[in-house]
Structures are given as structure tokens and as C-alpha cells.
Design a protein around this motif. Structure first.
Motif, PDB file in Angstrom:
ATOM      1  N   TYR A   1     -19.005 -18.392   1.626  1.00  0.00           N
ATOM      2  CA  TYR A   1     -18.677 -18.535   0.207  1.00  0.00           C
ATOM      3  C   TYR A   1     -19.885 -19.076  -0.555  1.00  0.00           C
ATOM      4  CZ  TYR A   1     -13.720 -17.956   1.393  1.00  0.00           C
ATOM      5  OH  TYR A   1     -12.506 -17.467   1.835  1.00  0.00           O
TER       6      TYR A   1
ATOM      7  N   GLN B   1     -13.764 -13.495  -6.313  1.00  0.00           N
ATOM      8  CA  GLN B   1     -14.233 -14.788  -6.797  1.00  0.00           C
ATOM      9  C   GLN B   1     -13.175 -15.857  -6.536  1.00  0.00           C
ATOM     10  OE1 GLN B   1     -15.395 -14.332 -10.916  1.00  0.00           O
ATOM     11  NE2 GLN B   1     -16.176 -12.262 -10.534  1.00  0.00           N
ATOM     12  N   PHE B   2     -13.655 -17.029  -6.115  1.00  0.00           N
ATOM     13  CA  PHE B   2     -12.759 -18.125  -5.743  1.00  0.00           C
ATOM     14  C   PHE B   2     -13.224 -19.402  -6.420  1.00  0.00           C
ATOM     15  CE2 PHE B   2     -11.908 -14.929  -2.715  1.00  0.00           C
ATOM     16  CZ  PHE B   2     -10.711 -15.211  -2.074  1.00  0.00           C
ATOM     17  N   GLN B   3     -12.288 -20.355  -6.508  1.00  0.00           N
ATOM     18  CA  GLN B   3     -12.614 -21.644  -7.093  1.00  0.00           C
ATOM     19  C   GLN B   3     -11.989 -22.764  -6.271  1.00  0.00           C
ATOM     20  OE1 GLN B   3     -11.650 -20.941 -11.469  1.00  0.00           O
ATOM     21  NE2 GLN B   3     -13.716 -21.760 -11.604  1.00  0.00           N
ATOM     22  N   GLU B   4     -12.513 -23.977  -6.512  1.00  0.00           N
ATOM     23  CA  GLU B   4     -11.971 -25.159  -5.850  1.00  0.00           C
ATOM     24  C   GLU B   4     -10.828 -25.735  -6.672  1.00  0.00           C
ATOM     25  OE1 GLU B   4     -15.175 -27.649  -3.492  1.00  0.00           O
ATOM     26  OE2 GLU B   4     -15.966 -27.093  -5.454  1.00  0.00           O
TER      27      GLU B   4
ATOM     28  N   TYR C   1     -10.887 -22.667  -0.671  1.00  0.00           N
ATOM     29  CA  TYR C   1     -11.049 -22.079  -1.997  1.00  0.00           C
ATOM     30  C   TYR C   1      -9.833 -21.218  -2.336  1.00  0.00           C
ATOM     31  CZ  TYR C   1     -15.794 -23.397  -0.729  1.00  0.00           C
ATOM     32  OH  TYR C   1     -16.887 -24.095  -0.317  1.00  0.00           O
ATOM     33  N   VAL C   2      -9.573 -21.072  -3.636  1.00  0.00           N
ATOM     34  CA  VAL C   2      -8.404 -20.336  -4.129  1.00  0.00           C
ATOM     35  C   VAL C   2      -8.889 -19.134  -4.941  1.00  0.00           C
ATOM     36  CG1 VAL C   2      -6.342 -20.437  -5.572  1.00  0.00           C
ATOM     37  CG2 VAL C   2      -6.993 -22.415  -4.168  1.00  0.00           C
ATOM     38  N   ASP C   3      -8.277 -17.981  -4.695  1.00  0.00           N
ATOM     39  CA  ASP C   3      -8.630 -16.748  -5.398  1.00  0.00           C
ATOM     40  C   ASP C   3      -8.388 -16.918  -6.896  1.00  0.00           C
ATOM     41  OD1 ASP C   3      -8.972 -14.144  -6.320  1.00  0.00           O
ATOM     42  OD2 ASP C   3      -8.046 -13.266  -4.536  1.00  0.00           O
ATOM     43  N   ARG C   4      -9.393 -16.568  -7.706  1.00  0.00           N
ATOM     44  CA  ARG C   4      -9.267 -16.719  -9.159  1.00  0.00           C
ATOM     45  C   ARG C   4      -8.151 -15.849  -9.734  1.00  0.00           C
ATOM     46  NH1 ARG C   4     -15.015 -16.731 -12.237  1.00  0.00           N
ATOM     47  NH2 ARG C   4     -13.587 -16.753 -14.016  1.00  0.00           N
TER      48      ARG C   4
ATOM     49  N   GLN D   1     -16.548 -14.669  -2.115  1.00  0.00           N
ATOM     50  CA  GLN D   1     -16.152 -14.456  -0.721  1.00  0.00           C
ATOM     51  C   GLN D   1     -16.913 -13.265  -0.138  1.00  0.00           C
ATOM     52  OE1 GLN D   1     -12.348 -12.604   0.736  1.00  0.00           O
ATOM     53  NE2 GLN D   1     -11.836 -14.742   1.174  1.00  0.00           N
TER      54      GLN D   1
ATOM     55  N   THR E   1     -18.326 -20.881  -9.270  1.00  0.00           N
ATOM     56  CA  THR E   1     -17.527 -19.820  -8.668  1.00  0.00           C
ATOM     57  C   THR E   1     -18.067 -19.549  -7.269  1.00  0.00           C
ATOM     58  OG1 THR E   1     -17.115 -18.804 -10.822  1.00  0.00           O
ATOM     59  CG2 THR E   1     -16.746 -17.431  -8.887  1.00  0.00           C
ATOM     60  N   TYR E   2     -17.151 -19.370  -6.336  1.00  0.00           N
ATOM     61  CA  TYR E   2     -17.512 -19.089  -4.952  1.00  0.00           C
ATOM     62  C   TYR E   2     -17.174 -17.628  -4.651  1.00  0.00           C
ATOM     63  CZ  TYR E   2     -17.819 -24.139  -4.628  1.00  0.00           C
ATOM     64  OH  TYR E   2     -18.169 -25.454  -4.834  1.00  0.00           O
TER      65      TYR E   2
END
Length: 862
Positions: free
Chosen positions: A663, A592-595, A602-605, A648, A645-646
């Protein structure tokens, strides 16, 4: 204390705008009287202009005050509280402006003001049209402005004000009984589905199209009113083209928003709201064709009157449908009745009665031609094309209006429970597909007869080459599909017919362009627009008719008996980091990634430690993108939209080894459930459309805590994974915790050997204010949570606690949509054609204005 000044200014401006519209409409009406025009008295006209300018200034002030309320987060006002929130970017605050019904009415009013200014200045030299046309404009503004007045007279409410205070709107809320000056700290926010850049530009474009349909309507009404039964067509035609292209672009913008935001897998769902805009556009395009036919052959004037008036009245009908609440159970869109249904009906009825009455009264005076149209005349086929467009519009109109028929019959005491078709997509498509075939064929034949010699021999010569090219290319496409060169086999007779018709329209109109290009490029605007429409039809045929779901469940198991059959059948279950074969791809889910604001992509949660503020997080490690470090460990980060949440998802084409990452976005909304938006891999011949259909629960069920006592270098087995305890180390910063003098924090260092990669875990143990605290480390890929429990300093032993849970997973749906790019390119080509036609019509008008003085001088010399 609540500051009500800005709202008072806004509400007062609404009153001023309404009164000015009343004055302007009356003064323009008086200026339109024949005796006033003949006398040369401009006093009424000047008063009307001044009143309309005052109206425009008041509208601008209303817009400024409402946006100020939203931008400054003045949550004492219900409109700001219900549509915005503290963390929305400015461009989404613009969307907040027209999310509410009052704001969208204001947007419509704004476009009418600007168009009115243009018409006033354009007609200053030719004063014949200004007064009657602007009388109609001002009369419309009177009705629209009344929609946002919010004035209560006895039991009657006129309009809904965007400047109402929370305490006045929510009078029963206990909080206002305790504190009348209570102001919420944050708003409820913008609808998550509207937080998209298309929703910043789609509504203004659409409402400009709505507003522009008033201009040809106003000219037609002015022509009837002033007895200028034929002259109105020339000034109205460029505006009809303008309205059609803007409305068409607005519709396609909405379709593209649905394509990349909603998860039904397409761009058009035949929802009543979509239909309500599509219907007047079809009728308006039909009106343009009859007006053009009249300009050339002096036939079809009465049809032009009917269709121009109908296009505007259908806009009003669409407004009634979508804002009265009558479609609340028939549309996926959210509708609420603000108590304006009576006003909306009065608005529609007033103009419908006025238009029909004036048309009936003047009908016998409208010129008709005795000339018979032969089957080899372009005007005949243009008229047939307009009939086909209107029939297509009527089919959609009739079905969409079923809830209206039911309500009307119930109102007069007749019970009616007629239901909408169970499968609305199939219902509309089976009719509209053949309408598309007819439009494509007629646009080719009509253009060939329009520009070529209107006899049988000339027509046969003109049609031969396009027909041969059509058969050649259609056969080639079908054969290639049979050979597997294309991803789909074209064997459906209806689709083959549409393909042939579309190709014929393209080649026929292309031949016209090649013949006209050496004369004057702008003459070919109609042919260019027809090519664009044909491309759109072909793109729709491929992307909708041959859309292919590739995420079929071939595992042999049912994901859940609580899931609908479609979800179990057409979706693939992806465990985190576990590759799965899906059609020609190998697919894997990787977290899961977020902005993060300031970081591209995107950045890994797992790198983001949450804080009490959901919009802020602390970096657990270096935050990098493309080898560039944006934040260091311990830095505070700002999240753009923490609710989103994005996920991957890595794709790899097995035959070629080509890999790419998508994503898809999702959030679990308290009121709306799972809101999933797709991510799309675009290519020239196909779009790969991917969205999330199901998610592992956010609240995980952790197993029993197991404690391990270890020394540095020990190996242990954690949930079937091998882990090595490397020791501990002191740290100076703990994410989310402020360490003071005397506080101590240490972290354990564990290396865990996963299936595809190694993981490092650093659970923290600290003593703060003489109390022990722990910050566990969660490794979602492995379903592990590690806690640094204790330190045995005498024996140099360390206790590590481990909880296990089910690994993270998602349920994914993927489909291939072939040649959907042809649809979007066709829209651009169609728009270019319309613009060329507008330029041509304006040039014709300018040429006519120049020619008149020259003709006058020749007459004087004679």
C-alpha cells in the motif's frame, strides 16, 4: 480577547534561563580560579550550582508552556499556527514542538540541562572537574538560550521567540487590521513528510548526540585551562563513546526515515544537511581512537585534543550551515533565515577562537612521548585509522562548504560562482567508498595488532586464519553471484574490494572476540563495534551498488511527453484491475484506500461517503477487517489523515504463485506537489521498494450523460460492460443527508459484470422538503458514474443516467534492494559494541577510584 498569559510566562522563563546561564557561567568561572580552589571556599561553586538549577527549572517551564500552546491549539501564537493543526495525534504534536527552529534549539538546550545535572552530581565527590567543565556548559547554554529570546534592542534582534503572537508576526495581514484579536480556527499543520513515527524519535536522539559532544570538548578545554593535560582523557572517553553511539544511531534513524518516507529510492542522498551531521561523527570516532591510543601507549594526546575540539566545533558549524539559510539553494530541505545568522556565526566564532587560542597557548605544555611507533604496534594503526576518518570527513566538508566559500568571497568583494558537483552522489561515493575500504582493513589489522603480540611473527599468525576465511567466503559469494544464486552478479572491482575488506574486518574482529570472551566480555566492545561497521559497509555496497529497478517500461509507449525521461523509462503504468507483467511478478492495482480510526489496516474509499468535514465519512456498507465488522452502513467514521491515500498494489510471483499486497502512500499537496511514500516488502535477502510516481487526476472529466429508461430485469450495456437492472427499494438512511418526516428516498439496484468481478451500484433518488435530490454512485474500477434520474410510476419505468470517464490508473516504480537488512543489523551491532565500550571505560574509572585509597594505605604502611 486573546489570552497572552501563557506566552508571557514562557517568554519570561526564557529571560530567566538566559540570566541564570550568565550567572552560572560566571560563578563557575570564578570557582575555577586556583586561589579559590586552594582556599576551599565553595561559595562561588554553590552559587553556580544554584544558578544552573534555576536555569534548568526555567528551561522546563519554557518547554511546558510551548507544548501547552501547541497541545491546546492556541493559534493566536504563530508557532502553534504554523506547525500544528486540530486533527494531529498527540505524538505528531510532539514532532510539531521541534519542527520549528526555536523548538529544535529548545530541545538542544533541554539535553544540555539534563547532561549538566548528571555531570554536577557525578563530580560532587571529585570537585576538580565540576567547575571548569560546567563553566563551559553554562557558557554554551548562554549562547543557545539567546537564540530563543526574541528581544529587540533598537535595530538589533537577539533570538527568535516561539511565543510571538500572530498579530505581531504578521503585522501586514489585513485581517489583523480589521480585528486585532482575530484567532484562526485551525493551523497550517505539520509538514506531511514529518508525519512519521521516526520523526518523533529521530530528532531527540540526534540532538542528544549533539549535546553529548559538548562533554568531551568541555573536559578537553578544562584540561588545558587547569593544566591537567593528561587527566581529562579518562573521564572524557566514556562520554565520547556515548556521544558517538547516540549521534550514530540518530543519523541512521534519519536514514531509515528517508528510506521509508521519501521516494528517491534510498536512505542517503548526500544532501548538505545529512553531510553536516555525518562529518562531526567521523571526526568524533577518530577522536575516540586517538584517546584510546593515548590511554594505552601515551601517544596521540595532541591529536586527541584537536579531534575532540573539532568534533564539537563541527557541530556548531553544521548548525550554522543548516539554520543560517546559506544552503537554501543547495539542499532539498527547507531552510529559512530567522535573522539569526549573525548570532549563529558569533556562537561558532566564539568557541572556535576560544578553543584554538587556548590550544595554541598551552600547546608546548601538552606532553608528548619520545617512543617511536612501529608498524607492528596497535597504536600506529589506530592512529592511521583516525587519519583516514578525518580525510573522509574533510572531503565531505570541503564540497558541502562550497556555498559558504562563495558567500564569504562575495562578502569581501570577490565574485565566486563555484558550483556543487552535478552528480553529488557519484562525487561523494567515489571517495567515500575507498575510505570505507581503508576503514574496514584498518579496523581488522589494528585490532589484531592491538590484542596480539606486536611483532611480525605474532601478527602473521594472527592474520592467517581471518585472511583465509575472507578469501574463502568472498570467492564463494562471487561464484554464487555468477551462477545466478544471488539476484545480482558481483563483478565491479571496487565493490569486490569493499566486500573483501568488509569480510576481513568481520573475521579479524571475530577472532579477537573469541580470544577475549573467556577473559572479560566487555573488553571486546571495540571488536563488536568494528564488526557492526563492516556489516554496514557490506549492506551499503549491496543495497546501493546493486539496487535494481524492476518496473522498466516495456510497453513501447511513452506515457506523456511532458514527463521526464526517467519517469517514462523506469515506471510501469497500471490501469485499475488490469494485471501487468513486471520482471518476475504479475502486478495489479486495485483501488484507493484510507486509514479509519478504530479499523486495522486500510479501508476502501468506495465504502466511505465524504462529508463537509474532511476528517469524517459515512459508511456506505459494512466496514470489515479480517471478517470482523467494525462499522455498519450509515455509521460515521473518523479518518486519521484524509489527505493521504493508500494505493492497493497486488504482487504475485509467477514461478511460485506467492502473493502479497503493498500500500504505497501518496498525496497531492498544494505547495509541494505529489508527495509519495513507499511501501516496502522486507525479506532477509532483499527489500522490494514500491512507490507511486504518478496519479490519475483527482478531478475527472466525465463524458456526456446518457439516459436509459428501464424496467426491472432489463439488461443494458454501459461503457462496454453488461449491466442488469434489478429494480428499486426504499431506504431509511442516505449517507450525508438527514431525512425528516415526510421525506422519501429510494435506491436503484444494478448489477454490473466487470472483467474480474461483479459490482453492485445503488444510486439514490429522494424527495426532501418537497424537492428532488440525487446521490449518484461511482464505480471507479469501471470508470462509471450512475445517477437515478426519475421514476415513471404510471408505466413502472425508471430512468438511469450514466457518465463514463477514463478508468483509474497509477504510475508505479519498483526496485529491489538486496541485503539492505545487513545495514540495519550492522547498526545495531555497532551500537552494542559502543555500549560495551562505555561500560568498560566506566568500570576502569570505578576501579581507579577504588584503587587509590588502597594505594594510599599501602604507602602509609610502608
Amino acid at each position: 480577547m486573546i489570552n497572552t498569559l501563557i506566552g508571557d510566562i514562557g517568554h519570561a522563563s526564557v529571560i530567566v534561563a538566559f540570566v541564570a546561564a550568565v550567572v552560572s557561567s560566571y560563578a563557575y568561572f570564578m570557582a575555577s580560579r586556583n586561589k579559590v580552589e586552594l582556599s576551599g571556599d565553595n561559595s562561588w561553586r554553590n552559587l553556580a550550582r544554584g544558578a544552573f538549577y534555576v536555569h534548568g527549572a526555567a528551561v522546563m517551564l519554557i518547554i511546558f508552556t510551548l507544548f501547552n500552546i501547541i497541545y491546546e491549539h492556541r493559534y493566536e501564537y504563530y508557532y502553534a499556527w504554523s506547525h500544528s493543526s486540530n486533527h494531529l495525534p498527540v505524538y505528531y504534536m510532539i514532532s510539531c514542538f521541534w519542527e520549528g527552529q526555536e523548538g529544535s534549539f529548545l530541545l538542544w538546550i533541554f539535553w544540555h540541562v539534563l547532561l549538566g545535572f548528571v555531570l554536577i552530581n557525578a563530580n560532587k565527590k571529585n570537585k576538580v572537574w565540576e567547575a571548569p567543565v560546567m563553566a563551559m556548559f553554562s557558557f554554551v547554554q548562554l549562547f543557545l538560550t539567546s537564540m530563543i529570546m526574541g528581544v529587540v534592542i533598537g535595530d538589533m534582534k537577539i533570538g527568535s521567540s516561539p511565543f510571538i503572537l500572530m498579530r505581531d508576526f504578521m503585522t501586514d495581514a489585513p485581517v489583523f487590521a480589521m480585528d486585532p484579536n482575530f484567532v484562526p480556527q485551525d493551523g497550517t499543520g505539520l509538514n506531511p513528510l514529518l508525519q512519521n513515527y521516526w520523526m518523533v524519535i529521530h530528532p531527540p536522539t540526534l540532538f542528544l548526540g549533539f549535546a553529548a559532544t559538548l562533554i568531551p570538548f568541555a573536559f578537553a578545554m578544562a584540561g588545558l585551562w587547569k593544566g591537567k593535560y593528561t587527566e581529562w582523557v579518562k573521564p572524557a572517553l566514556p562520554w565520547a563513546h556515548f556521544a558517538a553511539v547516540v549521534l550514530g544511531i540518530g543519523i541512521v534513524m534519519g536514514a531509515y526515515w528517508a528510506y521509508e518516507t521519501l521516494n528517491f529510492g534510498g536512505y542517503w542522498n548526500w544532501d548538505p544537511v545529512e553531510n553536516a551531521v555525518y562529518i562531526p561523527w567521523l571526526v568524533l570516532v577518530g577522536a575516540i581512537h586517538t584517546m584510546i591510543a593515548y590511554r594505552r601507549g601515551k601517544s596521540g594526546l595532541k591529536a586527541s585534543y584537536i579531534l575532540v575540539m573539532a568534533s564539537f566545533l563541527l557541530i556548531l558549524y553544521a548548525t550554522f550551515l543548516t539554520r543560517s539559510g546559506i544552503l537554501g539553494n543547495a539542499s532539498v530541505h527547507s531552510f529559512t533565515d530567522l535573522g539569526l545568522s549573525g548570532q549563529l556565526f558569533a556562537y561558532l566564532a566564539a568557541f572556535a577562537v576560544l578553543a584554538v587560542a587556548l590550544l595554541v597557548y598551552r600547546w608546548k605544555y601538552i606532553p608528548t612521548t619520545e617512543k617511536e611507533l612501529s608498524t607492528y604496534s596497535g597504536e600506529f594503526w589506530v592512529f592511521i585509522g583516525a587519519v583516514v576518518l578525518c580525510l573522509a570527513a574533510f572531503q565531505v566538508l570541503f564540497t558541502t562548504s562550497i556555498p559558504v566559500w562563495n558567500s564569504f568571497l562575495g562578502f569581501i568583494g570577490i565574485e565566486s560562482n563555484v558550483a556543487l558537483p552535478a552528480d553529488q552522489i557519484e562525487h561523494y561515493t567515489k571517495f567515500q567508498l575507498w575510505g570505507g575500504v581503508a576503514v574496514a582493513v584498518l579496523s581488522g589489522i589494528g585490532q589484531l595488532l592491538w590484542w596480539r603480540k606486536g611483532d611480525k611473527g605474532g601478527f602473521m599468525d594472527a592474520i592467517t586464519l581471518p585472511a583465509m576465511l575472507t578469501l574463502l567466503f568472498a570467492s564463494l559469494i562471487i561464484v554464487l553471484s555468477k551462477l545466478g544464486v544471488l539476484n545480482e552478479t558481483i563483478d565491479n572491482p571496487a565493490y569486490i574490494t569493499l566486500l573483501v575488506a568488509g569480510l576481513f574486518s568481520i573475521f579479524a574482529n571475530l577472532s579477537i572476540i573469541l580470544n577475549l570472551i573467556h577473559k572479560k566480555v566487555s573488553l571486546s566492545g571495540g571488536a563488536v563495534a568494528h564488526i557492526g561497521i563492516a556489516m554496514m559497509l557490506i549492506g551499503i555496497m549491496f543495497s546501493s551498488g546493486y539496487s535494481n529497478i524492476i518496473s522498466q517500461n516495456i510497453s513501447g509507449m511513452v506515457y506523456s511527453r511532458e514527463f521526464p525521461e526517467e519517469l517514462n523509462r523506469d515506471n510501469v503504468l497500471l490501469w485499475r484491475n488490469a494485471p501487468v507483467e513486471m520482471d518476475k511478478y504479475t502486478v495489479s492495482y486495485h483501488g484507493q484506500f484510507q486509514e479509519v480510526i478504530g479499523v486495522p489496516g486500510y479501508v476502501d474509499r468506495e465504502l466511505l461517503f465524504p462529508t463537509a468535514d474532511p476528517y469524517k465519512a459515512i459508511a456506505r456498507g459494512q466496514v470489515k477487517a479480517e471478517d470482523k465488522v467494525y462499522f455498519e452502513t450509515g455509521d460515521t467514521l473518523e479518518l486519521l489523515s484524509p489527505e493521504n491515500t493508500y494505493y492497493q498494489v497486488n504482487y504475485k510471483v509467477r514461478e511460485t504463485g506467492k502473493a502479497f499486497t503493498l500500500y504505497p502512500r501518496a498525496q497531492v499537496n498544494e505547495n509541494m506537489g505529489l508527495l509519495a511514500s513507499p511501501d516496502i516488502k522486507h525479506s532477509a535477502d532483499m527489500d522490494l521498494y514500491t512507490h507511486v510516481s504518478g496519479l490519475a487526476p483527482e478531478e475527472k472529466e466525465w463524458g456526456e450523460l446518457k439516459e436509459y429508461v428501464v424496467s426491472a430485469g432489463d439488461t443494458l450495456i454501459l461503457n462496454d460492460y453488461v449491466a442488469v437492472f434489478n429494480g428499486i427499494e426504499p431506504i431509511k438512511q442516505v449517507p450525508g443527508v438527514q431525512l425528516a418526516m415526510g421525506d422519501v428516498a429510494v435506491q436503484a439496484d444494478l448489477k454490473i459484470l466487470g472483467e474480474n468481478k461483479n459490482y453492485h451500484a445503488h444510486p439514490v433518488l429522494m424527495i426532501k422538503d418537497q424537492m428532488m435530490g440525487r446521490v449518484p454512485e461511482e464505480i471507479a474500477d469501471l470508470g462509471l458514474r450512475l445517477t437515478f434520474m426519475n421514476i415513471d410510476t404510471e408505466n413502472n419505468k425508471f430512468t438511469i443516467g450514466v457518465n463514463a470517464t477514463q478508468k483509474d490508473w497509477i504510475i508505479l516504480k519498483a526496485m529491489e534492494k538486496p541485503f539492505v537488512s545487513v545495514l540495519w543489523i550492522g547498526t545495531i551491532v555497532m551500537s552494542i559494541g559502543f555500549v560495551m565500550a562505555i561500560v568498560r571505560r566506566k568500570d576502569e574509572g570505578a576501579g581507579a577510584r577504588v584503587a587509590k585509597p588502597q594505594e594510599k594505605r599501602k604507602a602509609q604502611a610502608a
